[in-house]
Design a protein around this motif. Structure first.
Motif, PDB file in Angstrom:
ATOM      1  N   GLU A  12      11.019  64.929  55.731  1.00  0.00           N
ATOM      2  CA  GLU A  12      10.779  63.746  56.573  1.00  0.00           C
ATOM      3  C   GLU A  12      10.097  64.110  57.891  1.00  0.00           C
ATOM      4  OE1 GLU A  12      14.071  60.727  54.671  1.00  0.00           O
ATOM      5  OE2 GLU A  12      14.541  61.680  56.587  1.00  0.00           O
ATOM      6  N   GLU A  13      10.449  65.262  58.450  1.00  0.00           N
ATOM      7  CA  GLU A  13       9.717  65.694  59.642  1.00  0.00           C
ATOM      8  C   GLU A  13       8.247  65.900  59.279  1.00  0.00           C
ATOM      9  OE1 GLU A  13      11.087  65.022  62.087  1.00  0.00           O
ATOM     10  OE2 GLU A  13      13.161  65.690  62.242  1.00  0.00           O
ATOM     11  N   ALA A  14       8.032  66.450  58.094  1.00  0.00           N
ATOM     12  CA  ALA A  14       6.645  66.641  57.663  1.00  0.00           C
ATOM     13  C   ALA A  14       5.951  65.288  57.460  1.00  0.00           C
ATOM     14  CB  ALA A  14       6.609  67.477  56.389  1.00  0.00           C
ATOM     15  N   ARG A  15       6.676  64.301  56.988  1.00  0.00           N
ATOM     16  CA  ARG A  15       6.073  62.971  56.875  1.00  0.00           C
ATOM     17  C   ARG A  15       5.753  62.403  58.264  1.00  0.00           C
ATOM     18  NH1 ARG A  15       5.629  58.023  57.079  1.00  0.00           N
ATOM     19  NH2 ARG A  15       7.532  57.699  58.273  1.00  0.00           N
ATOM     20  N   HIS A  16       6.588  62.722  59.228  1.00  0.00           N
ATOM     21  CA  HIS A  16       6.294  62.277  60.596  1.00  0.00           C
ATOM     22  C   HIS A  16       5.011  62.918  61.110  1.00  0.00           C
ATOM     23  CE1 HIS A  16      10.797  61.179  61.382  1.00  0.00           C
ATOM     24  NE2 HIS A  16      10.222  60.452  60.442  1.00  0.00           N
ATOM     25  N   LEU A  17       4.761  64.153  60.677  1.00  0.00           N
ATOM     26  CA  LEU A  17       3.474  64.771  61.012  1.00  0.00           C
ATOM     27  C   LEU A  17       2.340  63.932  60.407  1.00  0.00           C
ATOM     28  CD1 LEU A  17       1.569  67.058  61.944  1.00  0.00           C
ATOM     29  CD2 LEU A  17       2.144  68.270  59.820  1.00  0.00           C
TER      30      LEU A  17
ATOM     31  N   THR B  30       5.889  68.207  67.559  1.00  0.00           N
ATOM     32  CA  THR B  30       7.315  68.519  67.371  1.00  0.00           C
ATOM     33  C   THR B  30       7.718  68.461  65.895  1.00  0.00           C
ATOM     34  OG1 THR B  30       8.097  66.223  67.553  1.00  0.00           O
ATOM     35  CG2 THR B  30       7.875  67.476  69.604  1.00  0.00           C
ATOM     36  N   GLU B  31       7.003  67.673  65.119  1.00  0.00           N
ATOM     37  CA  GLU B  31       7.436  67.410  63.732  1.00  0.00           C
ATOM     38  C   GLU B  31       7.319  68.666  62.854  1.00  0.00           C
ATOM     39  OE1 GLU B  31       8.837  64.624  63.580  1.00  0.00           O
ATOM     40  OE2 GLU B  31       7.869  63.246  64.985  1.00  0.00           O
ATOM     41  N   PRO B  32       6.109  69.267  62.749  1.00  0.00           N
ATOM     42  CA  PRO B  32       6.031  70.511  61.974  1.00  0.00           C
ATOM     43  C   PRO B  32       6.801  71.647  62.640  1.00  0.00           C
ATOM     44  CG  PRO B  32       3.943  70.108  63.113  1.00  0.00           C
ATOM     45  CD  PRO B  32       4.783  68.874  63.286  1.00  0.00           C
TER      46      PRO B  32
ATOM     47  N   GLU C 191      14.024  56.827  59.279  1.00  0.00           N
ATOM     48  CA  GLU C 191      14.342  58.145  58.739  1.00  0.00           C
ATOM     49  C   GLU C 191      15.158  58.974  59.734  1.00  0.00           C
ATOM     50  OE1 GLU C 191      10.215  58.637  58.265  1.00  0.00           O
ATOM     51  OE2 GLU C 191      10.334  58.895  56.104  1.00  0.00           O
ATOM     52  N   GLU C 192      14.850  58.791  61.025  1.00  0.00           N
ATOM     53  CA  GLU C 192      15.510  59.587  62.067  1.00  0.00           C
ATOM     54  C   GLU C 192      17.023  59.381  62.035  1.00  0.00           C
ATOM     55  OE1 GLU C 192      13.139  61.477  63.622  1.00  0.00           O
ATOM     56  OE2 GLU C 192      14.902  62.601  64.211  1.00  0.00           O
ATOM     57  N   ALA C 193      17.459  58.200  61.643  1.00  0.00           N
ATOM     58  CA  ALA C 193      18.903  57.925  61.615  1.00  0.00           C
ATOM     59  C   ALA C 193      19.628  58.948  60.742  1.00  0.00           C
ATOM     60  CB  ALA C 193      19.151  56.508  61.104  1.00  0.00           C
TER      61      ALA C 193
HETATM   62 FE   LIG Z   1      10.595  63.490  63.334  1.00  0.00          FE
END
Ligand SMILES: [Fe+2]
Ligand SMILES: [Fe+2]
Length: 483
Positions: free
Chosen positions: A154-159, A124-126, A244-246
């Motif tokens: 940040e989504e990319a960092r979640h990846l 889901t992140e990328p 980060e999601e916040a």
């Molecule tokens: Fe995320």
């Protein structure tokens, strides 16, 4: 040596997982890195890659001062691997293994299930970065442009966070999964992302704000459930991701809130008392509230599909295996095993929607979904409906019924209106345009999407934020477009 809270910020990959002491893992990540950068350049934000953006970067995992702000070119962003501090003597909190010490290694019997959970989250992140890649060219302000890019990096960092788990704990299959996370593409016919909502388009900024409000909130719920995991590295990873999601929640709720605020102000100035007088409202160059409602209907119903089927053995198995808990599991007062409990679930029985008690373990998806709905609806009241009420309009944004516009689960088989009344196929076709955005609605929204790039400027359809990012003044140049 690095203890859990010291971040090694000098190497190529900032981390607090002792990467220097693990050459095998470091090599795997360094081999993955170029492909990742290719993906970012190819499928990440379009344009703007060479621009300086005022971004926050995680540099610590302490609750205070975990991030620093500064101008960065996105491809040079320091994507790091950061785990929340270990909880000393942490015990598993639920499922069959409740009370045992949390696992530091993958339990062999659950290897496949755990890998799947990590891959689905990782995918889901990328995906969301890909969905949002065209938005930069129509940003309503430099402030919003910066927030988009912040969410993207940040989504990319979640990846990275999920790839770390795969490469560290799953050997060769983990490395293969890490490659595949870079090769699937949102919306691609042959190699789509794993979950439906992540293959939808995000064509405009209203969609982006709705997506971060509704769909990132699903991410928040999933991360909470995984942060309860008996597999400690997953728990610690997800706990830090929630920090980060916040901000992603904030971007969505304040973004939509600012659109509503601007619409209400424009209606007041023009002496419009009826917010459903769509034509007059649109003539003011702002988004009418009924269209906001339709967009909410769409994004909410797409997101509900992410919670899966009403009755799910996968969810029961993951809970039993102590791999994925409930939202705030550690604050729930029960036996945390649920072998004899039931949970009320809305189901389709004999052509009617009825509430039925189901075994609590099989109904865990619904419990998480109910927690999600409670969280989303309280945010709507606090952020959106308060703005409308303060402006003195008789209108409320409401979440549609869970049976509305579904593609997964019990209600995929039927049509229902936003109040949960079942409709025949013909009636659905006739009334659909009153519930969901029409082509005309979308064209109107598209017509508003003109970029505003001067410092301190905002598009006609959105109010400025109350405060800048990192305390910056209203005319701050969050993205340096000239240089
Ligand atoms: Fe995320
Ligand atoms: Fe997010």
């Amino acid at each position: 040596m690095s203890d859990a809270t010291t971040v090694d910020y000098d190497g190529m990959i900032p981390n607090n997982v002792g990467l220097n002491a693990d050459p095998r893992l470091r090599r795997a990540l360094e081999r993955w890195h170029p492909g990742y950068l290719d993906w970012w350049r190819d499928r990440g934000p379009e344009g703007f890659q060479e621009k300086l953006v005022y971004l926050r970067t995680a540099v610590s995992v302490e609750p205070e001062g975990w991030a620093k702000f500064g101008f960065v070119r996105m491809p040079e962003y320091r994507w790091g691997i950061l785990l929340a501090p270990a909880v000393e003597d942490r015990k598993i909190g639920f499922g069959t293994h409740r009370g045992e010490p949390a696992w530091q290694e993958v339990p062999g019997e659950y290897r496949a299930m755990l890998r799947r959970l990590i891959v689905v989250q990782g995918d889901t992140e990328p995906a969301s970065v890909e969905q949002q890649r065209h938005l930069g060219s129509t940003a309503p302000s430099l402030y919003d442009l910066r927030n988009l890019f912040q969410v993207n990096v940040e989504e990319a960092r979640h990846l990275w966070a999920m790839v770390y788990l795969l490469q560290k704990y799953f050997g060769r299959d983990g490395r293969e999964e890490a490659e595949e996370l870079l090769s699937r593409r949102s919306g691609d016919r042959d190699s789509p992302r794993l979950l439906g909502a992540f293959n939808e388009t995000t064509p405009d900024w209203l969609s982006f704000f709705m997506f971060t409000f509704f769909t990132d909130r699903d991410g928040k719920m999933q991360l909470h459930a995984l942060s309860q995991s008996g597999f400690d590295p997953l728990s610690r990873t997800c706990r830090f991701m929630l920090t980060e999601e916040a901000h992603h929640m904030f971007v969505g709720q304040s973004g939509v809130g600012r659109i509503i605020e601007r619409s209400c102000a424009a209606m007041r100035e023009a002496g419009i008392d009826d917010p459903t007088d769509i034509e007059r409202v649109r003539a003011l160059g702002v988004v009418d509230l009924p269209t906001m409602q339709k967009k909410a209907n769409l994004h909410f119903s797409l997101t509900l599909d992410l919670f899966g089927s009403e009755i799910s053995t996968n969810a029961a198995n993951a809970f039993n295996a102590s791999l994925k808990g409930r939202y705030l599991e550690d604050q729930i007062d029960d036996d945390h095993q649920l072998l004899n409990n039931t949970y009320p679930v809305l189901r389709l029985k004999d052509g009617r929607i009825v509430k039925e008690d189901a075994p609590a373990l099989s109904a865990l998806n619904m419990r998480l979904r109910d927690d999600y709905i409670a969280d989303a609806s309280s945010a709507i009241e606090r952020w959106w409906n308060r703005i409308i009420a303060r402006a003195g309009f008789d209108f409320r944004i409401k979440l549609p019924h869970v049976a509305f516009n579904r593609r997964i689960g019990e209600f995929a088989a039927i049509h229902a209106d936003p109040d949960g009344n079942m409709l025949g196929a013909e009636e659905w076709q006739r009334r659909r345009d009153a519930f969901l955005p029409t082509t005309e609605d979308n064209l109107f929204i598209e017509s508003l999407m003109r970029p505003v790039t001067e410092r301190g400027g905002f598009a006609s359809w959105i109010a400025p934020p109350r405060a800048g990012i990192d305390g910056m003044p209203g005319n701050f140049e969050y993205v340096k477009l000239a240089g």
